[in-house]
Design a protein around this motif. Structure first.
Motif, PDB file in Angstrom:
ATOM      1  N   HIS A  61       0.737  -1.160   0.155  1.00 42.27           N
ATOM      2  CA  HIS A  61       0.029  -0.020   0.058  1.00 42.27           C
ATOM      3  C   HIS A  61       1.037   1.341   0.058  1.00 42.27           C
ATOM      4  O   HIS A  61       2.056   1.098   0.530  1.00 42.27           O
ATOM      5  CB  HIS A  61      -0.841   0.039   1.070  1.00 42.27           C
ATOM      6  N   LEU A  63       0.536   5.154   1.441  1.00 47.58           N
ATOM      7  CA  LEU A  63      -0.348   5.948   2.539  1.00 47.58           C
ATOM      8  C   LEU A  63       0.206   7.463   2.123  1.00 47.58           C
ATOM      9  O   LEU A  63       1.216   7.780   2.471  1.00 47.58           O
ATOM     10  CB  LEU A  63      -0.116   5.434   4.062  1.00 47.58           C
ATOM     11  N   LYS A  65      -0.550  10.518   4.454  1.00 50.59           N
ATOM     12  CA  LYS A  65      -1.375  11.002   5.615  1.00 50.59           C
ATOM     13  C   LYS A  65      -1.427  12.590   5.385  1.00 50.59           C
ATOM     14  O   LYS A  65      -1.171  13.249   4.322  1.00 50.59           O
ATOM     15  CB  LYS A  65      -0.285  11.070   6.648  1.00 50.59           C
ATOM     16  N   ASP A 113       3.762   7.238   3.462  1.00 50.95           N
ATOM     17  CA  ASP A 113       3.859   7.722   4.882  1.00 50.95           C
ATOM     18  C   ASP A 113       3.844   6.550   5.976  1.00 50.95           C
ATOM     19  O   ASP A 113       3.652   6.756   7.083  1.00 50.95           O
ATOM     20  CB  ASP A 113       2.876   8.727   5.312  1.00 50.95           C
ATOM     21  N   CYS A 114       3.639   5.294   5.343  1.00 51.99           N
ATOM     22  CA  CYS A 114       3.695   4.232   6.370  1.00 51.99           C
ATOM     23  C   CYS A 114       5.201   3.784   6.616  1.00 51.99           C
ATOM     24  O   CYS A 114       5.905   3.790   5.468  1.00 51.99           O
ATOM     25  CB  CYS A 114       2.768   3.188   5.604  1.00 51.99           C
ATOM     26  N   SER A 115       5.508   3.185   7.588  1.00 51.14           N
ATOM     27  CA  SER A 115       6.681   2.616   7.861  1.00 51.14           C
ATOM     28  C   SER A 115       7.196   1.577   6.843  1.00 51.14           C
ATOM     29  O   SER A 115       8.361   0.953   6.801  1.00 51.14           O
ATOM     30  CB  SER A 115       6.996   2.312   9.297  1.00 51.14           C
ATOM     31  N   ARG A 119       9.698  -1.541   2.679  1.00 48.39           N
ATOM     32  CA  ARG A 119       9.442  -2.898   2.014  1.00 48.39           C
ATOM     33  C   ARG A 119       8.705  -2.688   0.614  1.00 48.39           C
ATOM     34  O   ARG A 119       8.155  -3.572   0.401  1.00 48.39           O
ATOM     35  CB  ARG A 119       8.769  -3.790   3.022  1.00 48.39           C
ATOM     36  N   ASP A 122       4.859  -3.221   1.432  1.00 49.38           N
ATOM     37  CA  ASP A 122       4.590  -4.413   1.778  1.00 49.38           C
ATOM     38  C   ASP A 122       4.020  -4.777   3.031  1.00 49.38           C
ATOM     39  O   ASP A 122       5.016  -4.550   4.135  1.00 49.38           O
ATOM     40  CB  ASP A 122       5.907  -5.475   1.362  1.00 49.38           C
ATOM     41  N   LEU A 123       2.903  -5.193   3.461  1.00 43.84           N
ATOM     42  CA  LEU A 123       2.295  -5.335   4.739  1.00 43.84           C
ATOM     43  C   LEU A 123       2.316  -6.750   5.151  1.00 43.84           C
ATOM     44  O   LEU A 123       2.045  -7.349   6.307  1.00 43.84           O
ATOM     45  CB  LEU A 123       1.026  -4.710   4.806  1.00 43.84           C
ATOM     46  N   MET A 131      -6.711  -5.181  10.323  1.00 38.41           N
ATOM     47  CA  MET A 131      -6.452  -3.961   9.814  1.00 38.41           C
ATOM     48  C   MET A 131      -7.711  -3.166  10.193  1.00 38.41           C
ATOM     49  O   MET A 131      -8.966  -3.751  10.266  1.00 38.41           O
ATOM     50  CB  MET A 131      -6.048  -3.954   8.372  1.00 38.41           C
ATOM     51  N   THR A 153      -8.851   5.676   5.719  1.00 38.09           N
ATOM     52  CA  THR A 153      -8.832   5.283   7.101  1.00 38.09           C
ATOM     53  C   THR A 153      -8.442   6.421   7.825  1.00 38.09           C
ATOM     54  O   THR A 153      -8.127   7.612   7.351  1.00 38.09           O
ATOM     55  CB  THR A 153      -7.460   4.101   7.195  1.00 38.09           C
ATOM     56  N   SER A 155      -5.819   6.564   9.429  1.00 43.64           N
ATOM     57  CA  SER A 155      -4.246   7.062   9.162  1.00 43.64           C
ATOM     58  C   SER A 155      -4.036   8.152   7.892  1.00 43.64           C
ATOM     59  O   SER A 155      -2.988   8.631   7.763  1.00 43.64           O
ATOM     60  CB  SER A 155      -3.709   5.736   8.956  1.00 43.64           C
ATOM     61  N   HIS A 158      -4.978   6.073   1.245  1.00 48.68           N
ATOM     62  CA  HIS A 158      -4.172   4.757   0.585  1.00 48.68           C
ATOM     63  C   HIS A 158      -4.494   4.558  -0.906  1.00 48.68           C
ATOM     64  O   HIS A 158      -5.726   4.584  -1.354  1.00 48.68           O
ATOM     65  CB  HIS A 158      -4.534   3.559   1.557  1.00 48.68           C
TER      66      HIS A 158
HETATM   67  O1  LIG Z   1       0.225   0.806  11.025  1.00 49.50           O
HETATM   68  C1  LIG Z   1       1.133   0.811  10.241  1.00 49.50           C
HETATM   69  N1  LIG Z   1       1.775   1.980  10.001  1.00 49.50           N
HETATM   70  C2  LIG Z   1       1.209   3.355  10.288  1.00 49.50           C
HETATM   71  C3  LIG Z   1       0.257   3.650   9.156  1.00 49.50           C
HETATM   72  C4  LIG Z   1      -0.555   2.977   8.705  1.00 49.50           C
HETATM   73  N2  LIG Z   1      -2.029   2.833   8.771  1.00 49.50           N
HETATM   74  C5  LIG Z   1      -2.468   1.861   8.352  1.00 49.50           C
HETATM   75  C6  LIG Z   1      -3.816   1.414   8.156  1.00 49.50           C
HETATM   76  C7  LIG Z   1      -4.294   0.323   7.529  1.00 49.50           C
HETATM   77  C8  LIG Z   1      -3.247  -0.269   7.062  1.00 49.50           C
HETATM   78  C9  LIG Z   1      -1.754  -0.230   6.780  1.00 49.50           C
HETATM   79  C10 LIG Z   1      -1.524   1.097   7.589  1.00 49.50           C
HETATM   80  N3  LIG Z   1      -0.166   1.929   7.868  1.00 49.50           N
HETATM   81  C11 LIG Z   1       2.448   4.220  10.575  1.00 49.50           C
HETATM   82  O2  LIG Z   1       3.603   3.951  10.139  1.00 49.50           O
HETATM   83  O3  LIG Z   1       2.118   5.468  11.155  1.00 49.50           O
HETATM   84  C12 LIG Z   1       1.843  -0.485   9.680  1.00 49.50           C
HETATM   85  C13 LIG Z   1       3.256  -0.594   9.181  1.00 49.50           C
HETATM   86  C14 LIG Z   1       3.584  -1.888   8.902  1.00 49.50           C
HETATM   87  C15 LIG Z   1       4.855  -2.254   8.643  1.00 49.50           C
HETATM   88  C16 LIG Z   1       4.986  -3.736   8.181  1.00 49.50           C
HETATM   89  C17 LIG Z   1       3.802  -4.576   8.225  1.00 49.50           C
HETATM   90  C18 LIG Z   1       2.642  -4.059   8.746  1.00 49.50           C
HETATM   91  C19 LIG Z   1       2.307  -2.905   9.070  1.00 49.50           C
HETATM   92  S1  LIG Z   1       1.169  -1.836   9.841  1.00 49.50           S
END
Ligand SMILES: O=C(N[C@H](Cc1nc2ccccc2[nH]1)C(=O)O)c1cc2ccccc2s1
Length: 164
Positions: A61, A63, A65, A113-115, A119, A122-123, A131, A153, A155, A158
């Motif tokens: 995905h 993201l 923000k 903007d997602c960590s 990757r 890749d979740l 989720m 979402t 967050s 996406h």
């Molecule tokens: O919640 C996460 N990261 C949040 C942002 C975010 N919000 C989400 C909401 C739904 C799906 C993915 C999403 N990622 C952040 O970095 O502020 C996740 C990061 C990762 C990294 C690797 C695998 C799963 C995940 S879930």
């Protein structure tokens, strides 16, 4: 909601165990759970059901923000101030770049903007209940290889690509 027959004797259901990384069977009436298919299972129908109703999916995905995000910060910015409308505009530009052949992974690394950006967005695999619901709904509606439209979402906004 029309009942979809899963090949299991009612009221048995099939679920995914994240810890054991395999499906198990659960009876919501008796609260019994077991690894083996219950007596009377139609194995062929169960396999067909699982092919059409995956218990888990693997997605990438991107993201974006915005100021209204639950945590308006990321590796890209300590304080994200763009509006939701601006974030949507940015995703629309990325949709055009995807359509012109750029890879989802490269755009995730550039902009997400997602960590998970490290990757390529890749979740990994996730099952139901892991989720945020709008993300889950969109992800489980995708076929393998398909990319979603813009999904909102808490967050942010996406783009989701299902890869498994
Ligand atoms: O919640 C996460 N990261 C949040 C942002 C975010 N919000 C989400 C909401 C739904 C799906 C993915 C999403 N990622 C952040 O970095 O502020 C996740 C990061 C990762 C990294 C690797 C695998 C799963 C995940 S879930």
């Amino acid at each position: 909601m029309s009942e979809v027959f899963n090949g299991l004797p009612a009221p048995w259901t099939v679920r995914y165990s994240k810890s054991k990384k395999r499906e198990y069977f659960f009876n919501p009436e008796t609260k019994a759970s077991q690894w083996e298919e219950p007596e009377g299972t139609d194995h062929g129908l169960l396999k067909q059901y699982l092919a059409e109703h995956p218990l888990r999916v693997r997605c990438l995905h991107i993201l974006c923000k915005h100021s209204g995000s639950r945590r308006p910060a990321s590796h890209r910015s300590e304080h994200i101030t763009i509006s939701k409308a601006e974030a949507i505009d940015e995703l629309q530009e990325l949709q055009k770049r995807l359509e012109s052949g750029e890879s989802f992974e490269s755009l995730a690394k550039e902009r997400s903007d997602c960590s998970s950006y490290k990757r390529g967005g890749d979740l990994g695999f996730f099952g139901k209940g892991e989720m945020q619901s709008s993300f889950e709904k969109a992800a489980f509606a995708l076929k393998v290889g398909e990319t979603s439209g813009i999904v909102e979402t808490e967050s942010g906004v996406h783009l989701i690509k299902r890869v498994q």
